[in-house]
Motif scaffolding. Structure first.
Motif, PDB file in Angstrom:
ATOM      1  N   LEU A 247      65.380   7.999  38.049  1.00  0.00           N
ATOM      2  CA  LEU A 247      64.227   7.282  37.509  1.00  0.00           C
ATOM      3  C   LEU A 247      63.603   8.039  36.345  1.00  0.00           C
ATOM      4  CD1 LEU A 247      62.505   6.046  40.797  1.00  0.00           C
ATOM      5  CD2 LEU A 247      63.717   4.646  39.119  1.00  0.00           C
ATOM      6  N   LEU A 248      63.472   9.342  36.493  1.00  0.00           N
ATOM      7  CA  LEU A 248      62.890  10.150  35.427  1.00  0.00           C
ATOM      8  C   LEU A 248      63.749  10.111  34.174  1.00  0.00           C
ATOM      9  CD1 LEU A 248      60.960  12.238  34.256  1.00  0.00           C
ATOM     10  CD2 LEU A 248      62.223  14.005  35.494  1.00  0.00           C
ATOM     11  N   SER A 249      65.066  10.228  34.338  1.00  0.00           N
ATOM     12  CA  SER A 249      65.953  10.201  33.179  1.00  0.00           C
ATOM     13  C   SER A 249      65.921   8.841  32.484  1.00  0.00           C
ATOM     14  CB  SER A 249      67.379  10.549  33.614  1.00  0.00           C
ATOM     15  OG  SER A 249      68.243  10.621  32.503  1.00  0.00           O
ATOM     16  N   ILE A 250      65.862   7.763  33.263  1.00  0.00           N
ATOM     17  CA  ILE A 250      65.774   6.427  32.667  1.00  0.00           C
ATOM     18  C   ILE A 250      64.490   6.299  31.860  1.00  0.00           C
ATOM     19  CG2 ILE A 250      65.483   3.979  33.195  1.00  0.00           C
ATOM     20  CD1 ILE A 250      67.342   4.437  35.595  1.00  0.00           C
ATOM     21  N   TRP A 251      63.368   6.701  32.440  1.00  0.00           N
ATOM     22  CA  TRP A 251      62.076   6.606  31.743  1.00  0.00           C
ATOM     23  C   TRP A 251      62.063   7.453  30.482  1.00  0.00           C
ATOM     24  CZ3 TRP A 251      58.331  10.394  30.789  1.00  0.00           C
ATOM     25  CH2 TRP A 251      57.105   9.919  30.317  1.00  0.00           C
ATOM     26  N   LEU A 252      62.677   8.630  30.551  1.00  0.00           N
ATOM     27  CA  LEU A 252      62.607   9.578  29.448  1.00  0.00           C
ATOM     28  C   LEU A 252      63.494   9.175  28.278  1.00  0.00           C
ATOM     29  CD1 LEU A 252      61.107  12.243  28.915  1.00  0.00           C
ATOM     30  CD2 LEU A 252      63.087  13.449  29.824  1.00  0.00           C
ATOM     31  N   HIS A 253      64.657   8.562  28.560  1.00  0.00           N
ATOM     32  CA  HIS A 253      65.634   8.291  27.507  1.00  0.00           C
ATOM     33  C   HIS A 253      65.795   6.800  27.200  1.00  0.00           C
ATOM     34  CE1 HIS A 253      66.864  12.487  27.540  1.00  0.00           C
ATOM     35  NE2 HIS A 253      66.933  12.437  28.849  1.00  0.00           N
ATOM     36  N   LEU A 254      65.028   5.960  27.858  1.00  0.00           N
ATOM     37  CA  LEU A 254      65.113   4.526  27.575  1.00  0.00           C
ATOM     38  C   LEU A 254      64.837   4.188  26.109  1.00  0.00           C
ATOM     39  CD1 LEU A 254      65.423   1.593  28.539  1.00  0.00           C
ATOM     40  CD2 LEU A 254      63.012   1.632  29.204  1.00  0.00           C
ATOM     41  N   PRO A 255      63.878   4.848  25.433  1.00  0.00           N
ATOM     42  CA  PRO A 255      63.641   4.508  24.020  1.00  0.00           C
ATOM     43  C   PRO A 255      64.870   4.663  23.143  1.00  0.00           C
ATOM     44  CG  PRO A 255      61.815   5.799  24.878  1.00  0.00           C
ATOM     45  CD  PRO A 255      62.874   5.800  25.933  1.00  0.00           C
ATOM     46  N   PHE A 256      65.766   5.602  23.467  1.00  0.00           N
ATOM     47  CA  PHE A 256      66.978   5.783  22.662  1.00  0.00           C
ATOM     48  C   PHE A 256      67.844   4.532  22.693  1.00  0.00           C
ATOM     49  CE2 PHE A 256      71.462   6.946  22.419  1.00  0.00           C
ATOM     50  CZ  PHE A 256      71.512   7.627  21.211  1.00  0.00           C
ATOM     51  N   SER A 257      68.139   4.042  23.890  1.00  0.00           N
ATOM     52  CA  SER A 257      68.969   2.839  24.010  1.00  0.00           C
ATOM     53  C   SER A 257      68.241   1.623  23.451  1.00  0.00           C
ATOM     54  CB  SER A 257      69.334   2.605  25.480  1.00  0.00           C
ATOM     55  OG  SER A 257      70.050   3.694  26.005  1.00  0.00           O
ATOM     56  N   PHE A 258      66.942   1.544  23.714  1.00  0.00           N
ATOM     57  CA  PHE A 258      66.180   0.385  23.259  1.00  0.00           C
ATOM     58  C   PHE A 258      66.186   0.269  21.745  1.00  0.00           C
ATOM     59  CE2 PHE A 258      61.990  -0.695  21.466  1.00  0.00           C
ATOM     60  CZ  PHE A 258      62.020  -2.066  21.651  1.00  0.00           C
ATOM     61  N   ILE A 259      65.950   1.364  21.046  1.00  0.00           N
ATOM     62  CA  ILE A 259      65.821   1.272  19.592  1.00  0.00           C
ATOM     63  C   ILE A 259      67.149   0.903  18.948  1.00  0.00           C
ATOM     64  CG2 ILE A 259      66.321   3.651  18.910  1.00  0.00           C
ATOM     65  CD1 ILE A 259      63.362   1.516  17.715  1.00  0.00           C
ATOM     66  N   ILE A 260      68.284   1.365  19.518  1.00  0.00           N
ATOM     67  CA  ILE A 260      69.599   0.980  18.987  1.00  0.00           C
ATOM     68  C   ILE A 260      69.832  -0.516  19.181  1.00  0.00           C
ATOM     69  CG2 ILE A 260      72.089   1.242  19.329  1.00  0.00           C
ATOM     70  CD1 ILE A 260      71.648   4.154  19.911  1.00  0.00           C
ATOM     71  N   LEU A 261      69.558  -1.016  20.381  1.00  0.00           N
ATOM     72  CA  LEU A 261      69.798  -2.427  20.673  1.00  0.00           C
ATOM     73  C   LEU A 261      68.806  -3.322  19.950  1.00  0.00           C
ATOM     74  CD1 LEU A 261      70.568  -2.142  24.494  1.00  0.00           C
ATOM     75  CD2 LEU A 261      72.176  -2.277  22.591  1.00  0.00           C
ATOM     76  N   TYR A 262      67.577  -2.864  19.816  1.00  0.00           N
ATOM     77  CA  TYR A 262      66.568  -3.663  19.116  1.00  0.00           C
ATOM     78  C   TYR A 262      66.918  -3.792  17.633  1.00  0.00           C
ATOM     79  CZ  TYR A 262      61.986  -5.168  17.428  1.00  0.00           C
ATOM     80  OH  TYR A 262      60.948  -5.856  16.833  1.00  0.00           O
ATOM     81  N   ALA A 263      67.341  -2.694  17.010  1.00  0.00           N
ATOM     82  CA  ALA A 263      67.744  -2.756  15.604  1.00  0.00           C
ATOM     83  C   ALA A 263      68.958  -3.663  15.422  1.00  0.00           C
ATOM     84  CB  ALA A 263      68.039  -1.349  15.089  1.00  0.00           C
ATOM     85  N   ALA A 264      69.909  -3.589  16.357  1.00  0.00           N
ATOM     86  CA  ALA A 264      71.088  -4.457  16.267  1.00  0.00           C
ATOM     87  C   ALA A 264      70.715  -5.923  16.440  1.00  0.00           C
ATOM     88  CB  ALA A 264      72.112  -4.043  17.312  1.00  0.00           C
ATOM     89  N   ARG A 265      69.774  -6.186  17.348  1.00  0.00           N
ATOM     90  CA  ARG A 265      69.343  -7.580  17.552  1.00  0.00           C
ATOM     91  C   ARG A 265      68.643  -8.118  16.320  1.00  0.00           C
ATOM     92  NH1 ARG A 265      68.007 -11.697  16.951  1.00  0.00           N
ATOM     93  NH2 ARG A 265      67.122 -13.293  18.350  1.00  0.00           N
ATOM     94  N   LEU A 266      67.834  -7.307  15.645  1.00  0.00           N
ATOM     95  CA  LEU A 266      67.142  -7.772  14.444  1.00  0.00           C
ATOM     96  C   LEU A 266      68.108  -8.034  13.293  1.00  0.00           C
ATOM     97  CD1 LEU A 266      63.940  -5.519  14.381  1.00  0.00           C
ATOM     98  CD2 LEU A 266      64.148  -7.887  15.153  1.00  0.00           C
ATOM     99  N   SER A 267      69.277  -7.413  13.334  1.00  0.00           N
ATOM    100  CA  SER A 267      70.250  -7.611  12.256  1.00  0.00           C
ATOM    101  C   SER A 267      71.040  -8.905  12.391  1.00  0.00           C
ATOM    102  CB  SER A 267      71.218  -6.425  12.214  1.00  0.00           C
ATOM    103  OG  SER A 267      72.039  -6.398  13.374  1.00  0.00           O
ATOM    104  N   ILE A 268      70.920  -9.593  13.536  1.00  0.00           N
ATOM    105  CA  ILE A 268      71.635 -10.859  13.716  1.00  0.00           C
ATOM    106  C   ILE A 268      70.910 -11.955  12.932  1.00  0.00           C
ATOM    107  CG2 ILE A 268      72.407 -12.587  15.389  1.00  0.00           C
ATOM    108  CD1 ILE A 268      72.525 -10.416  17.478  1.00  0.00           C
TER     109      ILE A 268
END
Length: 290
Positions: free
Chosen positions: A158-179
Protein backbone atom coordinates in the motif's frame (compact mmCIF):
# COMPACT_ATOMS: atom_id res chain seq x y z
CA UNK A 1 22.55 4.36 -48.91
CA UNK A 2 24.43 4.68 -45.65
CA UNK A 3 25.79 7.86 -44.13
CA UNK A 4 28.86 8.05 -41.95
CA UNK A 5 28.67 9.72 -38.56
CA UNK A 6 30.80 12.90 -38.51
CA UNK A 7 33.83 12.84 -36.23
CA UNK A 8 32.55 15.99 -34.51
CA UNK A 9 29.37 14.15 -33.47
CA UNK A 10 31.41 11.22 -32.16
CA UNK A 11 33.59 13.65 -30.19
CA UNK A 12 30.52 15.25 -28.64
CA UNK A 13 28.98 11.97 -27.41
CA UNK A 14 32.26 10.32 -26.33
CA UNK A 15 32.46 12.06 -22.91
CA UNK A 16 28.92 10.93 -22.08
CA UNK A 17 29.68 7.37 -23.12
CA UNK A 18 32.86 7.36 -21.03
CA UNK A 19 30.93 8.70 -18.05
CA UNK A 20 28.27 6.00 -18.44
CA UNK A 21 30.97 3.37 -18.71
CA UNK A 22 32.73 4.67 -15.61
CA UNK A 23 29.59 4.97 -13.51
CA UNK A 24 27.67 1.86 -14.61
CA UNK A 25 29.72 -0.72 -16.47
CA UNK A 26 32.98 -0.65 -14.53
CA UNK A 27 31.24 -1.08 -11.12
CA UNK A 28 29.06 -3.82 -12.64
CA UNK A 29 32.14 -5.66 -13.86
CA UNK A 30 33.78 -5.29 -10.44
CA UNK A 31 30.65 -6.63 -8.68
CA UNK A 32 30.61 -9.61 -11.05
CA UNK A 33 34.28 -10.30 -10.26
CA UNK A 34 33.49 -9.98 -6.54
CA UNK A 35 30.64 -12.49 -6.92
CA UNK A 36 33.21 -15.08 -8.01
CA UNK A 37 35.29 -14.54 -4.88
CA UNK A 38 34.90 -15.07 -1.14
CA UNK A 39 35.50 -11.77 0.59
CA UNK A 40 34.77 -9.96 3.84
CA UNK A 41 36.12 -7.12 5.99
CA UNK A 42 39.88 -7.45 6.46
CA UNK A 43 40.02 -10.53 4.25
CA UNK A 44 41.66 -10.79 0.85
CA UNK A 45 39.41 -11.96 -1.95
CA UNK A 46 39.71 -15.68 -2.67
CA UNK A 47 38.48 -17.03 -6.00
CA UNK A 48 35.71 -19.59 -5.50
CA UNK A 49 34.07 -19.61 -8.92
CA UNK A 50 30.30 -20.11 -8.84
CA UNK A 51 30.26 -21.21 -5.19
CA UNK A 52 28.62 -17.96 -4.08
CA UNK A 53 25.79 -18.45 -6.57
CA UNK A 54 25.33 -22.02 -5.38
CA UNK A 55 25.30 -20.81 -1.76
CA UNK A 56 22.69 -18.14 -2.46
CA UNK A 57 20.46 -20.47 -4.49
CA UNK A 58 20.62 -23.07 -1.69
CA UNK A 59 19.63 -20.54 0.99
CA UNK A 60 15.92 -20.85 1.96
CA UNK A 61 15.90 -17.17 3.00
CA UNK A 62 16.81 -16.23 -0.57
CA UNK A 63 13.82 -18.08 -1.96
CA UNK A 64 11.58 -16.58 0.73
CA UNK A 65 12.84 -13.11 -0.20
CA UNK A 66 12.31 -13.87 -3.90
CA UNK A 67 8.74 -15.05 -3.25
CA UNK A 68 8.00 -11.94 -1.18
CA UNK A 69 9.46 -9.77 -3.93
CA UNK A 70 7.32 -11.41 -6.61
CA UNK A 71 4.17 -11.02 -4.47
CA UNK A 72 4.83 -7.37 -3.65
CA UNK A 73 5.87 -6.49 -7.21
CA UNK A 74 2.81 -8.20 -8.73
CA UNK A 75 0.46 -6.39 -6.36
CA UNK A 76 2.16 -3.00 -6.54
CA UNK A 77 2.65 -2.77 -10.30
CA UNK A 78 -0.73 -4.09 -11.43
CA UNK A 79 -2.81 -2.22 -8.85
CA UNK A 80 -0.81 0.93 -9.49
CA UNK A 81 -1.33 0.70 -13.27
CA UNK A 82 -5.06 0.06 -12.89
CA UNK A 83 -5.52 3.00 -10.53
CA UNK A 84 -3.27 5.21 -12.66
CA UNK A 85 -5.22 4.32 -15.80
CA UNK A 86 -8.53 5.04 -14.10
CA UNK A 87 -7.28 8.37 -12.79
CA UNK A 88 -5.87 9.31 -16.20
CA UNK A 89 -9.23 8.65 -17.86
CA UNK A 90 -11.01 10.53 -15.07
CA UNK A 91 -8.83 13.63 -15.42
CA UNK A 92 -9.01 13.53 -19.22
CA UNK A 93 -12.81 13.57 -19.07
CA UNK A 94 -12.78 17.22 -17.94
CA UNK A 95 -12.98 17.03 -14.16
CA UNK A 96 -13.48 20.44 -12.44
CA UNK A 97 -10.65 21.96 -10.37
CA UNK A 98 -8.23 19.85 -12.37
CA UNK A 99 -5.16 21.93 -11.46
CA UNK A 100 -5.81 21.55 -7.73
CA UNK A 101 -6.54 17.84 -8.02
CA UNK A 102 -3.40 17.31 -10.10
CA UNK A 103 -1.33 18.95 -7.37
CA UNK A 104 -2.92 16.66 -4.77
CA UNK A 105 -2.35 13.54 -6.86
CA UNK A 106 1.28 14.41 -7.58
CA UNK A 107 2.07 15.43 -3.99
CA UNK A 108 3.21 11.95 -2.80
CA UNK A 109 6.01 11.99 -5.38
CA UNK A 110 7.50 15.01 -3.58
CA UNK A 111 7.62 13.13 -0.25
CA UNK A 112 10.82 11.29 0.64
CA UNK A 113 10.56 7.56 1.31
CA UNK A 114 11.79 8.00 4.87
CA UNK A 115 9.16 10.64 5.64
CA UNK A 116 6.45 8.53 4.02
CA UNK A 117 7.34 5.46 6.08
CA UNK A 118 7.40 7.46 9.33
CA UNK A 119 4.01 8.95 8.50
CA UNK A 120 2.47 5.58 7.63
CA UNK A 121 3.94 3.91 10.72
CA UNK A 122 2.27 6.55 12.86
CA UNK A 123 -1.05 6.43 10.99
CA UNK A 124 -1.29 2.63 11.24
CA UNK A 125 0.19 2.25 14.73
CA UNK A 126 -2.06 -0.48 16.24
CA UNK A 127 -2.72 1.35 19.53
CA UNK A 128 -2.79 5.09 18.79
CA UNK A 129 -2.71 5.40 14.99
CA UNK A 130 -5.50 7.41 13.38
CA UNK A 131 -6.18 4.78 10.71
CA UNK A 132 -6.24 2.01 13.34
CA UNK A 133 -8.83 3.98 15.33
CA UNK A 134 -10.84 4.52 12.15
CA UNK A 135 -10.79 0.78 11.47
CA UNK A 136 -11.90 0.15 15.07
CA UNK A 137 -14.91 2.47 14.69
CA UNK A 138 -16.22 0.36 11.79
CA UNK A 139 -15.57 -2.89 13.64
CA UNK A 140 -12.35 -3.95 11.89
CA UNK A 141 -9.17 -5.04 13.68
CA UNK A 142 -5.98 -2.98 13.34
CA UNK A 143 -3.35 -3.98 10.81
CA UNK A 144 -0.70 -5.81 12.84
CA UNK A 145 2.05 -5.02 10.36
CA UNK A 146 4.86 -5.39 12.92
CA UNK A 147 4.06 -8.99 13.94
CA UNK A 148 2.05 -10.46 11.07
CA UNK A 149 4.08 -11.09 7.89
CA UNK A 150 1.03 -10.91 5.61
CA UNK A 151 -0.04 -7.59 7.10
CA UNK A 152 3.53 -6.32 6.86
CA UNK A 153 3.73 -7.10 3.14
CA UNK A 154 0.29 -5.57 2.64
CA UNK A 155 1.41 -2.37 4.35
CA UNK A 156 4.56 -2.23 2.23
CA UNK A 157 2.49 -2.73 -0.93
CA UNK A 158 0.00 0.00 0.00
CA UNK A 159 2.79 2.41 0.87
CA UNK A 160 4.65 1.73 -2.38
CA UNK A 161 1.47 2.20 -4.43
CA UNK A 162 0.70 5.52 -2.71
CA UNK A 163 4.29 6.72 -3.05
CA UNK A 164 4.86 5.85 -6.72
CA UNK A 165 1.37 6.17 -8.19
CA UNK A 166 2.10 9.68 -9.58
CA UNK A 167 4.81 8.19 -11.83
CA UNK A 168 2.43 5.81 -13.59
CA UNK A 169 -0.39 8.34 -13.59
CA UNK A 170 1.55 11.13 -15.28
CA UNK A 171 2.78 8.80 -18.07
CA UNK A 172 -0.72 7.48 -18.77
CA UNK A 173 -2.35 10.89 -18.42
CA UNK A 174 0.07 12.45 -20.93
CA UNK A 175 -0.52 9.56 -23.33
CA UNK A 176 -4.29 9.93 -22.98
CA UNK A 177 -4.11 13.67 -23.74
CA UNK A 178 -2.16 12.91 -26.91
CA UNK A 179 -5.05 10.89 -28.39
CA UNK A 180 -6.93 13.09 -30.92
CA UNK A 181 -10.48 13.92 -29.89
CA UNK A 182 -11.57 13.44 -33.53
CA UNK A 183 -11.36 9.67 -33.04
CA UNK A 184 -13.90 9.77 -30.23
CA UNK A 185 -16.17 12.09 -32.18
CA UNK A 186 -16.11 9.71 -35.15
CA UNK A 187 -16.81 6.75 -32.88
CA UNK A 188 -19.72 8.59 -31.28
CA UNK A 189 -21.19 9.36 -34.70
CA UNK A 190 -20.91 5.67 -35.60
CA UNK A 191 -22.87 4.80 -32.45
CA UNK A 192 -20.01 3.32 -30.41
CA UNK A 193 -20.62 3.07 -26.68
CA UNK A 194 -18.17 4.36 -24.07
CA UNK A 195 -16.88 0.83 -23.45
CA UNK A 196 -16.39 0.22 -27.18
CA UNK A 197 -14.49 3.50 -27.54
CA UNK A 198 -12.27 2.54 -24.64
CA UNK A 199 -11.62 -0.97 -25.97
CA UNK A 200 -11.13 0.01 -29.63
CA UNK A 201 -9.49 3.45 -29.34
CA UNK A 202 -8.19 4.32 -25.88
CA UNK A 203 -6.62 1.03 -24.83
CA UNK A 204 -4.77 0.24 -28.09
CA UNK A 205 -3.36 3.77 -28.31
CA UNK A 206 -2.37 3.74 -24.64
CA UNK A 207 -0.67 0.35 -24.88
CA UNK A 208 2.86 1.72 -25.58
CA UNK A 209 2.57 4.05 -22.59
CA UNK A 210 1.23 1.21 -20.45
CA UNK A 211 4.16 -1.00 -21.43
CA UNK A 212 6.67 1.76 -20.67
CA UNK A 213 5.09 2.47 -17.28
CA UNK A 214 4.95 -1.25 -16.47
CA UNK A 215 8.58 -1.76 -17.54
CA UNK A 216 9.94 1.01 -15.34
CA UNK A 217 7.73 0.15 -12.38
CA UNK A 218 8.69 -3.53 -12.54
CA UNK A 219 12.39 -2.65 -12.55
CA UNK A 220 12.00 -0.10 -9.73
CA UNK A 221 9.76 -2.40 -7.68
CA UNK A 222 12.26 -5.27 -7.95
CA UNK A 223 14.74 -2.99 -6.18
CA UNK A 224 12.28 -2.18 -3.39
CA UNK A 225 14.27 -1.56 -0.22
CA UNK A 226 13.48 1.56 1.80
CA UNK A 227 9.81 0.81 2.41
CA UNK A 228 10.51 -2.72 3.67
CA UNK A 229 13.63 -1.88 5.65
CA UNK A 230 12.12 1.13 7.41
CA UNK A 231 8.68 -0.41 7.90
CA UNK A 232 9.43 -3.96 9.07
CA UNK A 233 13.19 -4.39 8.85
CA UNK A 234 12.54 -7.71 7.12
CA UNK A 235 10.95 -9.14 10.27
CA UNK A 236 9.51 -10.79 12.10
CA UNK A 237 12.09 -13.60 11.79
CA UNK A 238 13.09 -12.47 8.26
CA UNK A 239 9.60 -13.31 6.99
CA UNK A 240 9.05 -10.02 5.12
CA UNK A 241 12.45 -9.75 3.46
CA UNK A 242 12.62 -8.83 -0.20
CA UNK A 243 15.59 -9.29 -2.51
CA UNK A 244 17.17 -5.89 -1.81
CA UNK A 245 16.90 -6.40 1.96
CA UNK A 246 18.40 -9.89 1.64
CA UNK A 247 21.31 -8.40 -0.34
CA UNK A 248 21.82 -5.66 2.28
CA UNK A 249 21.90 -8.15 5.14
CA UNK A 250 24.37 -10.40 3.34
CA UNK A 251 26.70 -7.47 2.71
CA UNK A 252 26.49 -5.36 5.85
CA UNK A 253 25.24 -7.65 8.62
CA UNK A 254 26.89 -10.94 7.71
CA UNK A 255 29.81 -9.30 5.82
CA UNK A 256 29.56 -11.84 3.01
CA UNK A 257 30.45 -9.60 0.10
CA UNK A 258 30.72 -12.43 -2.40
CA UNK A 259 27.23 -13.72 -1.63
CA UNK A 260 25.85 -10.18 -1.71
CA UNK A 261 27.45 -9.54 -5.11
CA UNK A 262 26.04 -12.82 -6.43
CA UNK A 263 22.59 -11.80 -5.16
CA UNK A 264 22.95 -8.46 -6.90
CA UNK A 265 23.75 -10.09 -10.21
CA UNK A 266 20.84 -12.50 -9.86
CA UNK A 267 18.63 -9.47 -9.28
CA UNK A 268 20.07 -7.77 -12.37
CA UNK A 269 19.49 -10.87 -14.51
CA UNK A 270 15.87 -11.11 -13.32
CA UNK A 271 15.33 -7.44 -14.18
CA UNK A 272 16.94 -7.87 -17.61
CA UNK A 273 14.79 -10.89 -18.45
CA UNK A 274 11.68 -8.98 -17.43
CA UNK A 275 12.81 -5.91 -19.37
CA UNK A 276 13.47 -8.04 -22.46
CA UNK A 277 9.88 -9.31 -22.45
CA UNK A 278 8.42 -5.81 -22.18
CA UNK A 279 10.85 -4.32 -24.70
CA UNK A 280 9.84 -6.97 -27.25
CA UNK A 281 6.18 -6.18 -26.62
CA UNK A 282 6.90 -2.46 -26.85
CA UNK A 283 8.76 -2.90 -30.13
CA UNK A 284 5.86 -4.83 -31.65
CA UNK A 285 3.36 -2.23 -30.48
CA UNK A 286 5.32 0.80 -31.71
CA UNK A 287 7.18 -0.39 -34.81
CA UNK A 288 6.06 -3.78 -36.05
CA UNK A 289 2.70 -2.43 -37.24
CA UNK A 290 4.22 0.58 -38.96
Amino acid sequence: MTTRTPLSAIALVTPVQLMIGGIIFLPAIYVFWLSLNQSSFGQAATFVGLANYAKVLADPYFWKALLNTIIVVAIVVHVELLIGLGMALFFASGVPLRALLLAIVLAPYAVSEVSAVVMWRYLFEPDVGMMSRLLATIGLPPIEWAVNPSNGLAMVSLLSIWLHLPFSFIILYAARLSIPSDLYEAASIDGASAWTSFRRITLPLLMPALLIAALFRYIFAFRLFSEVWLMTGGGPARSTEVMAVYLYLEAFRYNAFGSAAATGWLLVLASLLLALFYLRRLYREMFARA
